[in-house]
Enzyme design. Structure first.
Site, PDB file in Angstrom:
ATOM      1  N   HIS A 196      20.823  42.538 -33.845  1.00  0.00           N
ATOM      2  CA  HIS A 196      19.433  42.420 -33.411  1.00  0.00           C
ATOM      3  C   HIS A 196      19.398  42.198 -31.904  1.00  0.00           C
ATOM      4  O   HIS A 196      20.432  41.949 -31.266  1.00  0.00           O
ATOM      5  CB  HIS A 196      18.700  41.298 -34.149  1.00  0.00           C
ATOM      6  CG  HIS A 196      19.219  39.917 -33.855  1.00  0.00           C
ATOM      7  ND1 HIS A 196      20.475  39.488 -34.229  1.00  0.00           N
ATOM      8  CD2 HIS A 196      18.644  38.856 -33.217  1.00  0.00           C
ATOM      9  CE1 HIS A 196      20.651  38.230 -33.848  1.00  0.00           C
ATOM     10  NE2 HIS A 196      19.551  37.830 -33.227  1.00  0.00           N
ATOM     11  N   HIS A 229      18.320  39.907 -29.724  1.00  0.00           N
ATOM     12  CA  HIS A 229      18.254  38.638 -29.013  1.00  0.00           C
ATOM     13  C   HIS A 229      19.446  38.591 -28.066  1.00  0.00           C
ATOM     14  O   HIS A 229      20.550  39.027 -28.417  1.00  0.00           O
ATOM     15  CB  HIS A 229      18.278  37.453 -29.982  1.00  0.00           C
ATOM     16  CG  HIS A 229      16.914  37.060 -30.474  1.00  0.00           C
ATOM     17  ND1 HIS A 229      16.689  36.431 -31.689  1.00  0.00           N
ATOM     18  CD2 HIS A 229      15.677  37.206 -29.908  1.00  0.00           C
ATOM     19  CE1 HIS A 229      15.385  36.208 -31.838  1.00  0.00           C
ATOM     20  NE2 HIS A 229      14.760  36.671 -30.777  1.00  0.00           N
ATOM     21  N   ASP A 272      21.686  36.598 -26.995  1.00  0.00           N
ATOM     22  CA  ASP A 272      23.014  36.059 -27.300  1.00  0.00           C
ATOM     23  C   ASP A 272      23.820  36.970 -28.219  1.00  0.00           C
ATOM     24  O   ASP A 272      24.967  36.655 -28.558  1.00  0.00           O
ATOM     25  CB  ASP A 272      22.903  34.658 -27.910  1.00  0.00           C
ATOM     26  CG  ASP A 272      22.087  34.610 -29.196  1.00  0.00           C
ATOM     27  OD1 ASP A 272      21.075  35.323 -29.273  1.00  0.00           O
ATOM     28  OD2 ASP A 272      22.462  33.851 -30.108  1.00  0.00           O
ATOM     29  N   HIS A 273      23.224  38.109 -28.571  1.00  0.00           N
ATOM     30  CA  HIS A 273      23.938  39.055 -29.432  1.00  0.00           C
ATOM     31  C   HIS A 273      24.211  40.398 -28.760  1.00  0.00           C
ATOM     32  O   HIS A 273      24.974  41.198 -29.305  1.00  0.00           O
ATOM     33  CB  HIS A 273      23.164  39.286 -30.726  1.00  0.00           C
ATOM     34  CG  HIS A 273      23.153  38.090 -31.624  1.00  0.00           C
ATOM     35  ND1 HIS A 273      23.965  37.962 -32.728  1.00  0.00           N
ATOM     36  CD2 HIS A 273      22.438  36.931 -31.555  1.00  0.00           C
ATOM     37  CE1 HIS A 273      23.755  36.790 -33.300  1.00  0.00           C
ATOM     38  NE2 HIS A 273      22.826  36.144 -32.610  1.00  0.00           N
ATOM     39  N   ASP A 279      21.542  37.167 -37.499  1.00  0.00           N
ATOM     40  CA  ASP A 279      20.696  35.984 -37.641  1.00  0.00           C
ATOM     41  C   ASP A 279      19.639  36.241 -38.711  1.00  0.00           C
ATOM     42  O   ASP A 279      19.001  37.295 -38.739  1.00  0.00           O
ATOM     43  CB  ASP A 279      20.000  35.667 -36.319  1.00  0.00           C
ATOM     44  CG  ASP A 279      20.973  35.153 -35.271  1.00  0.00           C
ATOM     45  OD1 ASP A 279      22.187  35.156 -35.536  1.00  0.00           O
ATOM     46  OD2 ASP A 279      20.509  34.762 -34.182  1.00  0.00           O
ATOM     47  N   HIS A 303      28.148  31.335 -36.060  1.00  0.00           N
ATOM     48  CA  HIS A 303      26.889  31.190 -35.324  1.00  0.00           C
ATOM     49  C   HIS A 303      26.367  29.755 -35.428  1.00  0.00           C
ATOM     50  O   HIS A 303      25.232  29.492 -35.811  1.00  0.00           O
ATOM     51  CB  HIS A 303      25.842  32.181 -35.853  1.00  0.00           C
ATOM     52  CG  HIS A 303      24.658  32.356 -34.941  1.00  0.00           C
ATOM     53  ND1 HIS A 303      23.517  31.604 -35.058  1.00  0.00           N
ATOM     54  CD2 HIS A 303      24.437  33.191 -33.905  1.00  0.00           C
ATOM     55  CE1 HIS A 303      22.639  31.975 -34.147  1.00  0.00           C
ATOM     56  NE2 HIS A 303      23.176  32.941 -33.422  1.00  0.00           N
TER      57      HIS A 303
END
Length: 363
Positions: free
Chosen positions: A62, A64, A66-67, A253, A313
């Site tokens: 996805h 975001h 941090d990914h 997530d 995570h």
């Protein structure tokens, strides 16, 4: 055929000295597939035994930061380390709608020209993957031209019958994506190794009079052979049972799956990798932010009858056991206990940066 998973980043939200941002690599016979690429992933790769140049596919769960904020830098580094003459196959990149434009914009604004080809395949999300106000329609940017090394990627729609997305179907693997519920559209990935021919039955070969040599190879590869006496030997006559492939499932997530497609695709997974951002005492907070706790992850694993659950995570408050000061390790150990209580004390693994997990061939 060896297969293993290396965790490069096991922390949530941002990279820290003890946990990098989300990233892991599935390695099979030297080929590497990267799942998520948080900030600092390329540095983590350099500290590991992996080679960035071996990455052939990248999957982003996805959008975001941090990914996937580490993706442009990683691509640039691979390019710089590749030399000027590159004839390699394109790196295939899979992720939600918007990923192609993100890569294009970063390359354009930084005046970067990669020396290797790449292709971006975008998954089109559905309205039930996140709060309505967070779902954005795909916006095509006004490009003057495509980057010289970007190939034409696919726009992948949900298969309404299977409720999944078919990403890869080659000689060795089938990779499908399934929908997760998060604050923005998020996906999980099911990687299934196809069945391989069983071993040759030496005694049957001898009994049937098949001479050692090229005939063995043909039979192993599913090709019938004709002996000098005119007798035809079929592969099924001399091969043992096919070797069932391995299954690895990686969830981005989420606070849950959208429908039962995730359960079906992850059923009896040899390795199920699931986020557990907060402990069970903060379940309401976790759900509010679209995340999971150990109990939630373990419940899904139990529903899937997964053979091994790995939690990752983690909030940066949960230090790895080996690096935590005295007393600080209690928090991360409690997450393990919470998950194991759901799985009837079946062992649960807490992922740490640079941990390597092998997935053995099924017998």
């Amino acid at each position: 055929m060896s297969m293993d998973v290396t965790f490069l980043g096991t922390g949530a939200a941002y990279p820290s000295p003890t946990r990098g941002a989300s990233a892991l690599v599935l390695r099979c016979e030297g080929e590497c597939w990267l799942f998520d690429c948080g900030e600092g992933t390329q540095t983590q790769l350099m500290k590991s035994q992996l080679k960035a140049g071996r990455i052939t596919k990248i999957f982003i769960t996805h959008l975001h930061g941090d990914h996937f904020f580490g993706l442009p830098g990683l691509l640039c580094t691979i390019s710089l380390q590749s030399g000027s003459m590159v004839t390699k196959q394109p790196i295939e990149i899979y992720g939600p709608v918007g990923l192609r434009d993100f890569i294009w914009r970063t390359m354009e604004l930084s005046h970067t020209e990669l020396v290797f080809p790449y292709v971006v395949h975008e998954l089109v999300p559905t309205a039930d993957q996140c709060p309505t106000e967070e779902l954005q329609e795909s916006v095509q940017v006004d490009k003057t031209d495509n980057p010289p090394k970007e190939g034409e990627g696919r726009t992948i729609l949900l298969d309404s019958e299977e409720n999944s997305y078919l990403l890869v179907d080659d000689e060795q693997f089938v990779v499908k994506a399934f929908r997760l519920f998060h604050r923005i559209p998020s996906f999980g990935f099911s990687v299934v190794e196809k069945k391989r021919p069983g071993k040759l039955n030496a005694q049957k070969l001898k009994d049937l009079g098949v001479p050692p040599g090229p005939a063995y190879g043909k039979l192993k590869n599913g090709i019938s052979v004709v002996l000098e006496n005119g007798v035809t030997i079929s592969p099924q006559d001399v091969l043992k049972k096919p070797i069932v492939g391995r299954k690895i499932c990686i969830l981005g997530d989420c606070s849950g799956v959208v429908d039962d497609a995730g359960v079906k695709l992850c059923f009896e997974a040899d390795l199920l990798i699931h986020e557990a951002t907060l402990d069970d005492t903060q379940m309401d907070k976790a759900k509010e932010h679209g995340h999971s706790t150990p109990q939630m992850a373990a419940t899904f694993a139990k529903l899937c009858q997964a053979k091994r659950l790995v939690l990752t995570h983690f909030s940066q408050r949960y230090k790895p056991v080996a690096l935590a000061r005295e007393g600080e390790a209690d928090g991360i150990v409690e997450l393990k206990k919470q998950a194991e209580s759901v799985l009837d004390l079946q062992e649960v693994t807490l992922a740490e940066d640079f941990m390597v997990i092998s997935i053995p061939i099924k017998k």
